[in-house]
Design a protein around this motif. Structure first.
Motif, PDB file in Angstrom:
ATOM      1  N   TYR A  57       4.570   7.328   7.591  1.00 47.59           N
ATOM      2  CA  TYR A  57       4.350   6.904   6.215  1.00 47.59           C
ATOM      3  C   TYR A  57       5.660   6.511   5.549  1.00 47.59           C
ATOM      4  O   TYR A  57       6.734   6.963   5.920  1.00 47.59           O
ATOM      5  CB  TYR A  57       3.688   8.035   5.415  1.00 47.59           C
ATOM      6  N   THR A 110       7.080   6.508   1.595  1.00 52.21           N
ATOM      7  CA  THR A 110       6.759   7.021   0.269  1.00 52.21           C
ATOM      8  C   THR A 110       8.020   7.142  -0.564  1.00 52.21           C
ATOM      9  O   THR A 110       9.118   7.251  -0.021  1.00 52.21           O
ATOM     10  CB  THR A 110       6.052   8.392   0.362  1.00 52.21           C
ATOM     11  N   LYS A 111       7.856   7.120  -1.848  1.00 52.59           N
ATOM     12  CA  LYS A 111       8.986   7.307  -2.752  1.00 52.59           C
ATOM     13  C   LYS A 111       8.858   8.626  -3.507  1.00 52.59           C
ATOM     14  O   LYS A 111       9.840   9.329  -3.705  1.00 52.59           O
ATOM     15  CB  LYS A 111       9.067   6.145  -3.735  1.00 52.59           C
ATOM     16  N   SER A 126       3.395  11.024  -2.796  1.00 57.42           N
ATOM     17  CA  SER A 126       1.944  10.868  -2.777  1.00 57.42           C
ATOM     18  C   SER A 126       1.442  10.430  -1.408  1.00 57.42           C
ATOM     19  O   SER A 126       0.467  10.977  -0.881  1.00 57.42           O
ATOM     20  CB  SER A 126       1.511   9.854  -3.838  1.00 57.42           C
ATOM     21  N   THR A 127       2.106   9.463  -0.815  1.00 59.34           N
ATOM     22  CA  THR A 127       1.680   8.935   0.483  1.00 59.34           C
ATOM     23  C   THR A 127       1.888   9.976   1.580  1.00 59.34           C
ATOM     24  O   THR A 127       1.091  10.053   2.515  1.00 59.34           O
ATOM     25  CB  THR A 127       2.428   7.633   0.797  1.00 59.34           C
ATOM     26  N   GLN A 128       2.909  10.787   1.463  1.00 61.66           N
ATOM     27  CA  GLN A 128       3.110  11.867   2.419  1.00 61.66           C
ATOM     28  C   GLN A 128       1.924  12.829   2.367  1.00 61.66           C
ATOM     29  O   GLN A 128       1.437  13.280   3.407  1.00 61.66           O
ATOM     30  CB  GLN A 128       4.403  12.625   2.131  1.00 61.66           C
ATOM     31  N   ALA A 142       3.139   3.420   0.549  1.00 59.49           N
ATOM     32  CA  ALA A 142       2.880   3.452  -0.890  1.00 59.49           C
ATOM     33  C   ALA A 142       2.949   2.029  -1.435  1.00 59.49           C
ATOM     34  O   ALA A 142       3.647   1.169  -0.896  1.00 59.49           O
ATOM     35  CB  ALA A 142       3.917   4.330  -1.578  1.00 59.49           C
ATOM     36  N   HIS A 177       5.345  -0.248   0.828  1.00 58.76           N
ATOM     37  CA  HIS A 177       6.637   0.426   0.946  1.00 58.76           C
ATOM     38  C   HIS A 177       7.465  -0.158   2.092  1.00 58.76           C
ATOM     39  O   HIS A 177       6.958  -0.373   3.195  1.00 58.76           O
ATOM     40  CB  HIS A 177       6.436   1.929   1.167  1.00 58.76           C
ATOM     41  N   SER A 211      -1.448   3.496  -0.447  1.00 62.29           N
ATOM     42  CA  SER A 211      -1.763   4.409  -1.543  1.00 62.29           C
ATOM     43  C   SER A 211      -1.099   3.903  -2.803  1.00 62.29           C
ATOM     44  O   SER A 211       0.016   3.410  -2.754  1.00 62.29           O
ATOM     45  CB  SER A 211      -1.288   5.832  -1.239  1.00 62.29           C
ATOM     46  N   GLY A 265      -3.486   6.729  -5.688  1.00 57.66           N
ATOM     47  CA  GLY A 265      -2.180   7.363  -5.561  1.00 57.66           C
ATOM     48  C   GLY A 265      -1.988   8.497  -6.549  1.00 57.66           C
ATOM     49  O   GLY A 265      -2.916   8.923  -7.236  1.00 57.66           O
ATOM     50  N   ARG A 277      -5.824  10.631  -5.799  1.00 53.43           N
ATOM     51  CA  ARG A 277      -6.131  10.713  -4.374  1.00 53.43           C
ATOM     52  C   ARG A 277      -7.477  11.408  -4.193  1.00 53.43           C
ATOM     53  O   ARG A 277      -7.738  12.426  -4.812  1.00 53.43           O
ATOM     54  CB  ARG A 277      -5.026  11.481  -3.640  1.00 53.43           C
TER      55      ARG A 277
END
Length: 169
Positions: free
Chosen positions: A9, A11-12, A15-17, A56, A63, A87, A122, A146
């Motif tokens: 993944y 992510t920043k 959320s995506t994690q 993300a 991302h 996401s 997200g 989510r």
């Protein structure tokens, strides 16, 4: 024979994690040996039979770590079953309808011959990194959208598809 899966993944703000970990948990309940790693840290996909790649969404873009992962591992990923997810919507739209992939995810899906792409809602909450993210949260448009039941159902579909293919061999 148990299948091995990688869930990678980009992510920043995490959320995506969280979605990646939920996908992995669902796969594990169906006896798929699964590892979860940030896309930027994966050096080799050869140990895995299937790969789930998530990214993300930021300002209509997938991302960069997910895009780079798809590009860097393209040859090896073409030899594996691949699923993609995004996401990002900060509303209920992702649970109400199918949201088409953004350009980066759409290109990755085409170049990797991905089986499927899905967009999940997200999460953006206080403490988010980035000026725009903070502005969104401060304006009251943040939150957690989510849908973990939907995520688990999607991952279960992946496990079932793999099990059916294994029986045909």
């Amino acid at each position: 024979m148990a299948r091995r899966a990688l869930v990678a993944y980009g992510t920043k703000n995490g959320s995506t994690q969280g979605i990646a970990e939920a996908v992995a948990a669902a796969l594990r309940t169906h006896t798929v040996e699964t590892e979860v790693h940030p896309a930027s840290e994966v050096e080799d996909v050869s140990p895995y039979d299937l790969v789930v790649l998530g990214g993300a969404l930021y300002a209509g873009r997938w991302h960069r770590d997910a895009v780079r992962f798809a590009r860097r591992h393209r040859a090896a990923l073409l030899e594996r079953a691949v699923w993609l997810f995004s996401s990002g919507p900060l509303d209920a739209s992702a649970t109400q309808r199918d949201i088409p992939p953004v350009r980066g995810a759409r290109r990755a899906a085409a170049h990797l011959d991905a089986r499927r792409h899905v967009t999940f809602g997200g999460r953006l909450e206080a403490g988010a990194q980035g000026r725009m993210a903070r502005m969104i949260v401060e304006s009251g448009r943040g939150g957690d959208y989510r849908d973990f039941d939907r995520i688990a159902a999607w991952a279960t579909g992946i496990a079932e598809e793999c099990a059916a293919e294994a029986q045909l061999r």
